[in-house]
Design an enzyme around this catalytic site. Structure first.
Site, PDB file in Angstrom:
ATOM      1  N   ASP A  13       0.806  -1.225   0.000  1.00  0.00           N
ATOM      2  CA  ASP A  13       0.000   0.000   0.000  1.00  0.00           C
ATOM      3  C   ASP A  13       0.836   1.271   0.000  1.00  0.00           C
ATOM      4  O   ASP A  13       0.442   2.295   0.554  1.00  0.00           O
ATOM      5  CB  ASP A  13      -0.970   0.013   1.202  1.00  0.00           C
ATOM      6  CG  ASP A  13      -1.882  -1.199   1.204  1.00  0.00           C
ATOM      7  OD1 ASP A  13      -2.205  -1.686   0.109  1.00  0.00           O
ATOM      8  OD2 ASP A  13      -2.254  -1.664   2.289  1.00  0.00           O
ATOM      9  N   LYS A  16       1.682   2.175  -5.111  1.00  0.00           N
ATOM     10  CA  LYS A  16       2.212   1.621  -6.369  1.00  0.00           C
ATOM     11  C   LYS A  16       1.286   1.931  -7.544  1.00  0.00           C
ATOM     12  O   LYS A  16       1.739   2.329  -8.611  1.00  0.00           O
ATOM     13  CB  LYS A  16       2.409   0.099  -6.240  1.00  0.00           C
ATOM     14  CG  LYS A  16       3.417  -0.287  -5.164  1.00  0.00           C
ATOM     15  CD  LYS A  16       3.504  -1.784  -4.966  1.00  0.00           C
ATOM     16  CE  LYS A  16       2.283  -2.398  -4.329  1.00  0.00           C
ATOM     17  NZ  LYS A  16       2.020  -2.025  -2.942  1.00  0.00           N
ATOM     18  N   GLY A  40      -4.623  -4.211  -3.818  1.00  0.00           N
ATOM     19  CA  GLY A  40      -5.619  -3.178  -4.122  1.00  0.00           C
ATOM     20  C   GLY A  40      -4.833  -1.940  -4.489  1.00  0.00           C
ATOM     21  O   GLY A  40      -4.193  -1.344  -3.630  1.00  0.00           O
ATOM     22  N   HIS A  41      -4.803  -1.603  -5.777  1.00  0.00           N
ATOM     23  CA  HIS A  41      -3.994  -0.487  -6.252  1.00  0.00           C
ATOM     24  C   HIS A  41      -4.906   0.658  -6.685  1.00  0.00           C
ATOM     25  O   HIS A  41      -5.713   0.502  -7.597  1.00  0.00           O
ATOM     26  CB  HIS A  41      -3.085  -0.940  -7.414  1.00  0.00           C
ATOM     27  CG  HIS A  41      -2.050  -1.953  -6.990  1.00  0.00           C
ATOM     28  ND1 HIS A  41      -1.108  -2.476  -7.836  1.00  0.00           N
ATOM     29  CD2 HIS A  41      -1.803  -2.519  -5.777  1.00  0.00           C
ATOM     30  CE1 HIS A  41      -0.334  -3.328  -7.168  1.00  0.00           C
ATOM     31  NE2 HIS A  41      -0.743  -3.374  -5.920  1.00  0.00           N
ATOM     32  N   GLN A 220       1.895  -6.056  -3.240  1.00  0.00           N
ATOM     33  CA  GLN A 220       2.338  -6.178  -1.839  1.00  0.00           C
ATOM     34  C   GLN A 220       3.632  -5.362  -1.647  1.00  0.00           C
ATOM     35  O   GLN A 220       3.836  -4.390  -2.346  1.00  0.00           O
ATOM     36  CB  GLN A 220       2.531  -7.634  -1.423  1.00  0.00           C
ATOM     37  CG  GLN A 220       1.241  -8.430  -1.317  1.00  0.00           C
ATOM     38  CD  GLN A 220       0.666  -8.865  -2.656  1.00  0.00           C
ATOM     39  OE1 GLN A 220       1.318  -9.543  -3.420  1.00  0.00           O
ATOM     40  NE2 GLN A 220      -0.566  -8.500  -2.928  1.00  0.00           N
TER      41      GLN A 220
HETATM   42  P1  GDP Z   1      -0.865   0.366  -3.537  1.00  0.00           P
HETATM   43  O1  GDP Z   1      -1.450  -0.925  -3.083  1.00  0.00           O
HETATM   44  O2  GDP Z   1       0.605   0.442  -3.296  1.00  0.00           O
HETATM   45  O3  GDP Z   1      -1.231   0.721  -4.948  1.00  0.00           O
HETATM   46  O4  GDP Z   1      -1.497   1.494  -2.584  1.00  0.00           O
HETATM   47  P2  GDP Z   1      -3.055   1.617  -2.176  1.00  0.00           P
HETATM   48  O5  GDP Z   1      -3.821   2.113  -3.328  1.00  0.00           O
HETATM   49  O6  GDP Z   1      -3.544   0.374  -1.520  1.00  0.00           O
HETATM   50  O7  GDP Z   1      -2.962   2.670  -1.001  1.00  0.00           O
HETATM   51  C1  GDP Z   1      -2.401   3.939  -1.194  1.00  0.00           C
HETATM   52  C2  GDP Z   1      -3.471   4.977  -0.834  1.00  0.00           C
HETATM   53  O8  GDP Z   1      -2.866   6.246  -0.721  1.00  0.00           O
HETATM   54  C3  GDP Z   1      -4.538   5.133  -1.902  1.00  0.00           C
HETATM   55  O9  GDP Z   1      -5.731   5.499  -1.307  1.00  0.00           O
HETATM   56  C4  GDP Z   1      -3.993   6.268  -2.767  1.00  0.00           C
HETATM   57  O10 GDP Z   1      -5.005   6.979  -3.435  1.00  0.00           O
HETATM   58  C5  GDP Z   1      -3.356   7.136  -1.725  1.00  0.00           C
HETATM   59  N1  GDP Z   1      -2.171   7.893  -2.148  1.00  0.00           N
HETATM   60  C6  GDP Z   1      -1.202   7.542  -3.033  1.00  0.00           C
HETATM   61  N2  GDP Z   1      -0.223   8.487  -3.049  1.00  0.00           N
HETATM   62  C7  GDP Z   1      -0.605   9.439  -2.166  1.00  0.00           C
HETATM   63  C8  GDP Z   1       0.004  10.651  -1.706  1.00  0.00           C
HETATM   64  O11 GDP Z   1       1.101  11.053  -2.105  1.00  0.00           O
HETATM   65  N3  GDP Z   1      -0.693  11.354  -0.756  1.00  0.00           N
HETATM   66  C9  GDP Z   1      -1.887  10.953  -0.249  1.00  0.00           C
HETATM   67  N4  GDP Z   1      -2.488  11.686   0.663  1.00  0.00           N
HETATM   68  N5  GDP Z   1      -2.477   9.807  -0.670  1.00  0.00           N
HETATM   69  C10 GDP Z   1      -1.830   9.067  -1.593  1.00  0.00           C
HETATM   70  P1  IMO Z   2      -0.957  -4.177  -2.274  1.00  0.00           P
HETATM   71  O1  IMO Z   2      -0.500  -4.716  -3.600  1.00  0.00           O
HETATM   72  C1  IMO Z   2      -1.025  -4.616   2.054  1.00  0.00           C
HETATM   73  C2  IMO Z   2      -1.135  -8.689   3.640  1.00  0.00           C
HETATM   74  C3  IMO Z   2      -2.405  -9.123   4.342  1.00  0.00           C
HETATM   75  C4  IMO Z   2      -1.849 -10.128   5.315  1.00  0.00           C
HETATM   76  C5  IMO Z   2      -0.724 -10.788   4.521  1.00  0.00           C
HETATM   77  C6  IMO Z   2      -1.132 -12.087   3.829  1.00  0.00           C
HETATM   78  O2  IMO Z   2      -2.249  -3.466  -2.336  1.00  0.00           O
HETATM   79  O3  IMO Z   2       0.126  -3.393  -1.615  1.00  0.00           O
HETATM   80  P2  IMO Z   2      -2.684 -12.748   1.779  1.00  0.00           P
HETATM   81  O4  IMO Z   2      -4.018 -12.237   1.341  1.00  0.00           O
HETATM   82  O5  IMO Z   2      -1.602 -12.541   0.783  1.00  0.00           O
HETATM   83  O6  IMO Z   2      -2.759 -14.159   2.279  1.00  0.00           O
HETATM   84  O7  IMO Z   2      -2.310 -11.865   3.077  1.00  0.00           O
HETATM   85  O8  IMO Z   2      -0.333  -9.848   3.546  1.00  0.00           O
HETATM   86  N1  IMO Z   2      -1.344  -8.177   2.265  1.00  0.00           N
HETATM   87  C7  IMO Z   2      -1.259  -6.881   1.933  1.00  0.00           C
HETATM   88  N2  IMO Z   2      -1.075  -5.793   2.708  1.00  0.00           N
HETATM   89  N3  IMO Z   2      -1.118  -4.489   0.704  1.00  0.00           N
HETATM   90  C8  IMO Z   2      -1.280  -5.584  -0.069  1.00  0.00           C
HETATM   91  O9  IMO Z   2      -1.249  -5.509  -1.419  1.00  0.00           O
HETATM   92  C9  IMO Z   2      -1.401  -6.842   0.539  1.00  0.00           C
HETATM   93  N4  IMO Z   2      -1.593  -8.095   0.076  1.00  0.00           N
HETATM   94  C10 IMO Z   2      -1.539  -8.903   1.145  1.00  0.00           C
HETATM   95  O10 IMO Z   2      -3.038  -8.043   4.986  1.00  0.00           O
HETATM   96  O11 IMO Z   2      -1.264  -9.463   6.411  1.00  0.00           O
HETATM   97 MG    MG Z   3      -2.938  -1.627  -1.800  1.00  0.00          MG
END
Ligand code: GDP
Ligand code: IMO
Ligand code: MG
Length: 418
Positions: A13, A16, A40-41, A220
């Protein structure tokens, strides 16, 4: 040309999805190489927010080929849902989204096994997203898996055999389940059939031979890597740079830039060790400011300070050439910002990420002055406050890798190239 890899340096998270979307115009192909719908991107542009799970984050830019390669585990139910949502936005992906025949399929009983296994673990549960990731990779390495390419072979026979095996396994758990989702699974399979199913390793290498550029999108983060993460609180795939080679079928020498992405602080969702975690009100404050709730499960993310012990470990494992710092704006209001630079374990100082992560680890912090400036509308580095420059300089000195991008908000536009 080479394959540039973008991957998370923390526990996922890191942003990415957002950054892949920003970088996509420079590439011809965007590839997902591991993980599955546990990811979840999030992408934001034109006041629209979109969360992707199986599909690469390059799909909102025209004429780019997006590819789901062999290292990914694909859930047809989630895939159909994603495709339906994109179709509703008028986006037809049947031409520019390809799927590897060697990608493994998540079937409904994989998800049931995931849930049954987690329930049986009780207090020591991983905190899995329960998307069936672990059981699907287990079947892959156990050589029982069902692959996308099987759609053209004895698919039903193989599916039934795998389901039968899963039902036998489920008898060891005291876990109630039903197979209602099978109907949705086969609807998803019909959707997958509309897509070009390819020998992705050949297509990726053909692109390289034709001097086309590829961006590999990690899922991840490094600290969730099956080999090097905080085991057993990890995911079931190799999230590190080497995972891009096995996950796509490219040679290590084909890797070019490695973009390592990290939040200006740190989060973790699910169970497991997190040395720099902030408990109580401080953690909640950061969670509120950063809107730190899981993109896949909606669970509150645990929040804490940036951890350089962990970051240095991640840099070593990945050979990162450029750093990307995200969510910098979330620290805008802090008087003081802390950074963990070492751990004290039973009174001994170490700068290594330890084997026993369950030990009593006390981070040693360096404190820096906050910038107390709203960064969300800043678009050039000339406007960076001195304290932010100090923060970046400190990180570059410690990490010995340049910070090339600073993200200051969730929108596509809210990023500064240094
Ligand atoms: P990913 O899994 O690495 O793609 O990240 P996620 O989408 O799960 O979580 C990142 C969260 O932070 C999302 O809600 C993005 O919209 C938000 N986000 C990404 N970059 C920034 C930033 O520079 N500032 C803020 N405030 N939010 C951001
Ligand atoms: P993105 O790509 C954050 C965590 C889960 C759990 C562990 C194992 O959005 O960054 P799994 O479902 O793989 O058996 O879970 O890994 N986890 C993540 N945490 N971002 C993710 O993906 C994750 N994918 C799995 O919360 O602790
Ligand atoms: Mg994510």
């Amino acid at each position: 040309m080479k394959v540039d890899v973008l991957l998370g340096l923390q526990w996922g998270d890191e942003g990415k999805g957002k950054v892949v979307d920003v970088l996509t115009p420079r590439y011809d192909m965007i590839a997902r190489f591991q993980g599955g719908p546990n990811a979840g991107h999030t992408l934001e542009f034109n006041n629209h927010k979109h969360i992707l799970h199986n599909i690469p984050s390059g799909i909102f830019r025209d004429d780019k080929l997006n590819i789901i390669t062999n290292g990914v585990v694909l859930d047809p139910i989630v895939f159909k849902r994603e495709i339906d949502a994109l179709e509703a936005m008028g986006i037809d992906l049947t031409k520019n989204l390809w799927i590897s025949k060697k990608a493994h399929l998540i079937i409904p009983t994989h998800r049931i096994l995931d849930a049954a296994s987690e329930a049986a673990k009780g207090k020591s549960k991983i905190g899995s997203t329960l998307k069936g990731i672990g059981p699907t990779y287990m079947d892959k390495t156990g050589r029982n898996g069902l692959r996308v390419g099987d759609l053209e072979l004895d698919f039903i026979k193989k599916y039934e055999a795998l389901k039968k095996k899963h039902k036998q396994l489920l008898t060891i758990y005291d876990y109630e389940y039903n197979l209602d989702e099978e109907k949705l699974f086969f609807e998803g399979i019909e959707v997958i059939k509309k897509f070009n199913r390819v020998d992705a390793e050949y297509e990726v290498n053909r692109y390289l031979e034709e001097d086309k550029s590829i961006l590999a999108e990690g899922a991840q983060g490094t600290l969730l890597d099956i080999d090097f993460g905080s085991y057993p609180f990890v995911t079931s795939s190799n999230t590190i740079c080497a995972g891009a080679c096995t996950g796509m079928g490219v040679a290590p020498s084909a890797i070019g830039e490695v973009y390592g992405i990290f939040k200006a602080y740190c989060t973790r969702v699910g169970s497991g060790p997190f040395p720099s975690e902030l408990h109580g009100e401080d953690g909640e404050h950061l969670r509120e400011l950063g809107k730190e709730f899981g993109s896949t499960t909606g669970r509150p993310r645990r929040c804490g300070w940036l951890d350089l012990v962990a970051l240095k470990y991640s840099l070593m494992l990945n050979g990162v050439t450029q750093l990307i710092m995200t969510k910098t704006d979330v620290l805008d209001t802090f008087e003081t910002i802390k950074i963990a630079t070492a751990y004290s374990i039973n009174g001994e100082l170490t700068d290594r990420f330890p084997y026993d992560m369950e030990a009593d680890i006390k981070p040693i912090y360096t404190e820096m002055s906050g910038w107390k400036t709203d960064l969300t509308s800043v678009r050039t580095k000339d406007l960076f406050p001195k304290e932010l420059n100090d923060y970046i300089r400190f990180l570059e000195k410690e990490l010995k890798v340049p910070v090339k991008y600073v993200s200051v908000g969730p929108d596509r536009e809210q990023i500064i190239e240094m």
